[in-house]
Design a protein around this motif. Structure first.
Motif, PDB file in Angstrom:
ATOM      1  N   LYS A 169      14.253  47.732  19.112  1.00  0.00           N
ATOM      2  CA  LYS A 169      13.607  46.471  19.486  1.00  0.00           C
ATOM      3  C   LYS A 169      12.853  46.588  20.822  1.00  0.00           C
ATOM      4  N   GLY A 170      12.858  47.780  21.418  1.00  0.00           N
ATOM      5  CA  GLY A 170      12.056  47.996  22.615  1.00  0.00           C
ATOM      6  C   GLY A 170      12.807  48.253  23.892  1.00  0.00           C
ATOM      7  N   ALA A 171      14.124  48.310  23.847  1.00  0.00           N
ATOM      8  CA  ALA A 171      14.896  48.578  25.063  1.00  0.00           C
ATOM      9  C   ALA A 171      14.951  50.081  25.325  1.00  0.00           C
ATOM     10  N   ALA A 172      14.844  50.447  26.573  1.00  0.00           N
ATOM     11  CA  ALA A 172      15.118  51.822  26.984  1.00  0.00           C
ATOM     12  C   ALA A 172      16.588  51.866  27.391  1.00  0.00           C
ATOM     13  N   ILE A 173      17.357  52.702  26.708  1.00  0.00           N
ATOM     14  CA  ILE A 173      18.781  52.837  27.020  1.00  0.00           C
ATOM     15  C   ILE A 173      18.881  53.797  28.208  1.00  0.00           C
ATOM     16  N   ARG A 174      19.281  53.281  29.353  1.00  0.00           N
ATOM     17  CA  ARG A 174      19.337  54.096  30.569  1.00  0.00           C
ATOM     18  C   ARG A 174      20.660  54.832  30.721  1.00  0.00           C
ATOM     19  N   ALA A 175      21.749  54.164  30.378  1.00  0.00           N
ATOM     20  CA  ALA A 175      23.076  54.775  30.515  1.00  0.00           C
ATOM     21  C   ALA A 175      24.055  54.033  29.622  1.00  0.00           C
ATOM     22  N   VAL A 176      25.030  54.767  29.108  1.00  0.00           N
ATOM     23  CA  VAL A 176      26.101  54.184  28.293  1.00  0.00           C
ATOM     24  C   VAL A 176      27.416  54.760  28.808  1.00  0.00           C
ATOM     25  N   SER A 177      28.375  53.899  29.007  1.00  0.00           N
ATOM     26  CA  SER A 177      29.696  54.332  29.469  1.00  0.00           C
ATOM     27  C   SER A 177      30.434  55.052  28.355  1.00  0.00           C
ATOM     28  N   ALA A 178      31.574  55.585  28.713  1.00  0.00           N
ATOM     29  CA  ALA A 178      32.526  56.046  27.706  1.00  0.00           C
ATOM     30  C   ALA A 178      32.963  54.827  26.891  1.00  0.00           C
ATOM     31  N   PHE A 179      33.546  55.080  25.733  1.00  0.00           N
ATOM     32  CA  PHE A 179      34.130  54.009  24.933  1.00  0.00           C
ATOM     33  C   PHE A 179      35.607  53.911  25.313  1.00  0.00           C
ATOM     34  N   TYR A 180      36.107  52.678  25.332  1.00  0.00           N
ATOM     35  CA  TYR A 180      37.480  52.413  25.754  1.00  0.00           C
ATOM     36  C   TYR A 180      38.195  51.577  24.708  1.00  0.00           C
ATOM     37  N   SER A 181      39.489  51.810  24.578  1.00  0.00           N
ATOM     38  CA  SER A 181      40.356  50.949  23.786  1.00  0.00           C
ATOM     39  C   SER A 181      40.951  49.928  24.748  1.00  0.00           C
ATOM     40  N   THR A 182      40.835  48.651  24.380  1.00  0.00           N
ATOM     41  CA  THR A 182      41.339  47.594  25.243  1.00  0.00           C
ATOM     42  C   THR A 182      42.096  46.573  24.407  1.00  0.00           C
ATOM     43  N   PRO A 183      43.155  46.005  24.977  1.00  0.00           N
ATOM     44  CA  PRO A 183      43.892  44.974  24.236  1.00  0.00           C
ATOM     45  C   PRO A 183      42.994  43.774  23.953  1.00  0.00           C
ATOM     46  N   ALA A 184      43.221  43.152  22.817  1.00  0.00           N
ATOM     47  CA  ALA A 184      42.466  41.944  22.470  1.00  0.00           C
ATOM     48  C   ALA A 184      42.665  40.892  23.551  1.00  0.00           C
ATOM     49  N   TYR A 185      41.622  40.098  23.758  1.00  0.00           N
ATOM     50  CA  TYR A 185      41.672  39.029  24.765  1.00  0.00           C
ATOM     51  C   TYR A 185      41.399  37.714  24.066  1.00  0.00           C
ATOM     52  N   PRO A 186      42.241  36.706  24.286  1.00  0.00           N
ATOM     53  CA  PRO A 186      43.496  36.760  25.021  1.00  0.00           C
ATOM     54  C   PRO A 186      44.538  37.616  24.296  1.00  0.00           C
ATOM     55  N   ALA A 187      45.594  37.978  25.012  1.00  0.00           N
ATOM     56  CA  ALA A 187      46.617  38.888  24.497  1.00  0.00           C
ATOM     57  C   ALA A 187      47.116  38.450  23.130  1.00  0.00           C
ATOM     58  N   GLY A 188      47.256  39.426  22.225  1.00  0.00           N
ATOM     59  CA  GLY A 188      47.768  39.162  20.891  1.00  0.00           C
ATOM     60  C   GLY A 188      46.748  38.615  19.918  1.00  0.00           C
ATOM     61  N   ASN A 189      45.476  38.573  20.318  1.00  0.00           N
ATOM     62  CA  ASN A 189      44.431  37.979  19.479  1.00  0.00           C
ATOM     63  C   ASN A 189      43.774  39.031  18.587  1.00  0.00           C
ATOM     64  N   GLY A 190      44.587  39.721  17.796  1.00  0.00           N
ATOM     65  CA  GLY A 190      44.039  40.662  16.834  1.00  0.00           C
ATOM     66  C   GLY A 190      44.131  42.098  17.284  1.00  0.00           C
ATOM     67  N   PRO A 191      43.480  42.986  16.515  1.00  0.00           N
ATOM     68  CA  PRO A 191      43.523  44.412  16.850  1.00  0.00           C
ATOM     69  C   PRO A 191      42.842  44.683  18.191  1.00  0.00           C
ATOM     70  N   ASP A 192      43.204  45.837  18.774  1.00  0.00           N
ATOM     71  CA  ASP A 192      42.562  46.245  20.020  1.00  0.00           C
ATOM     72  C   ASP A 192      41.049  46.354  19.823  1.00  0.00           C
ATOM     73  N   PHE A 193      40.336  46.179  20.920  1.00  0.00           N
ATOM     74  CA  PHE A 193      38.882  46.298  20.925  1.00  0.00           C
ATOM     75  C   PHE A 193      38.462  47.707  21.308  1.00  0.00           C
ATOM     76  N   VAL A 194      37.276  48.067  20.900  1.00  0.00           N
ATOM     77  CA  VAL A 194      36.558  49.186  21.481  1.00  0.00           C
ATOM     78  C   VAL A 194      35.507  48.536  22.372  1.00  0.00           C
ATOM     79  N   ASN A 195      35.519  48.899  23.658  1.00  0.00           N
ATOM     80  CA  ASN A 195      34.580  48.326  24.620  1.00  0.00           C
ATOM     81  C   ASN A 195      33.781  49.421  25.301  1.00  0.00           C
ATOM     82  N   ALA A 196      32.588  49.045  25.748  1.00  0.00           N
ATOM     83  CA  ALA A 196      31.722  49.943  26.506  1.00  0.00           C
ATOM     84  C   ALA A 196      30.792  49.075  27.337  1.00  0.00           C
ATOM     85  N   ALA A 197      30.039  49.716  28.204  1.00  0.00           N
ATOM     86  CA  ALA A 197      28.992  49.043  28.975  1.00  0.00           C
ATOM     87  C   ALA A 197      27.739  49.900  28.879  1.00  0.00           C
ATOM     88  N   ALA A 198      26.597  49.255  29.027  1.00  0.00           N
ATOM     89  CA  ALA A 198      25.328  49.985  28.990  1.00  0.00           C
ATOM     90  C   ALA A 198      24.359  49.367  29.984  1.00  0.00           C
TER      91      ALA A 198
END
Length: 190
Positions: A37-66
């Motif tokens: 869609k036209g974005a230049a991807i400058r940087a992407v973090s590692a992928f992380y496993s994180t507990p669902a938020y709020p706690a107990g709200n389903g399976p763990d998430f995979v999170n990242a930042a870009a």
């Protein structure tokens, strides 16, 4: 004269399968769509496993930042994020619910929207109201970024020295101020 492209920071998360596959594949597909869609991807973090938020709200998430840049306004950026989410199966039925994809616009350069007073009101919203109230306008930087390890830990991979334009603190400093147990719960994936 060319328009200066701001650094756009986003948080990516998923804890349900999407048409692209498992959560990690969904995050990769979202980044590919943003690029198409036209974005230049400058940087992407590692992928992380994180507990669902709020706690107990389903399976763990995979999170990242870009970090991306694009010739988009903040509102256009949010609209494109929502279109990519919808294309990858996101439905908005429950606030902070399970999801195939979440693209959060964390920051758009040093832009503060809509104004410092409104930003402060949403940033200081009492915890018991955060799950039920949502702004009807774009708030930048994201009003909760300083509170969330699942945002700050990945963001520290790619922009540890970015300074919050309202709080005057770097990502590194905001991350260090979090509860150590919250930071420890954000686990880097291979």
């Amino acid at each position: 004269m060319p328009v200066k492209q701001e650094s756009i920071y986003l948080a990516l998360g998923a804890n349900l399968a999407s048409p692209a596959g498992a959560p990690a594949e969904t995050l990769r597909a979202a980044l590919n769509q943003l690029s198409e869609k036209g974005a230049a991807i400058r940087a992407v973090s590692a992928f992380y496993s994180t507990p669902a938020y709020p706690a107990g709200n389903g399976p763990d998430f995979v999170n990242a930042a870009a970090s991306i840049s694009a010739d988009w306004s903040p509102r256009e950026t949010l609209d494109i994020f929502h279109a990519v989410e919808a294309d990858l199966g996101r439905t908005r039925s429950t606030r902070w619910g399970q999801r195939t994809l979440d693209l959060d616009l964390i920051a758009f350069g040093d832009t503060v929207l809509p104004d410092p007073e409104t930003h402060a009101r949403w940033r200081n919203l009492p915890p018991d109201q955060q799950g039920s109230l949502a702004p009807d306008e774009l708030i930048l930087p994201h009003p909760r970024l300083q509170d969330r390890a699942f945002v700050l830990v990945p963001l520290a991979d790619i922009a540890p020295d970015w300074v919050h334009p309202v709080l005057g603190q770097s990502v590194r400093k905001m991350c260090a101020a979090l509860d150590p147990a919250d930071v420890a719960a954000v686990k880097r994936l291979e």
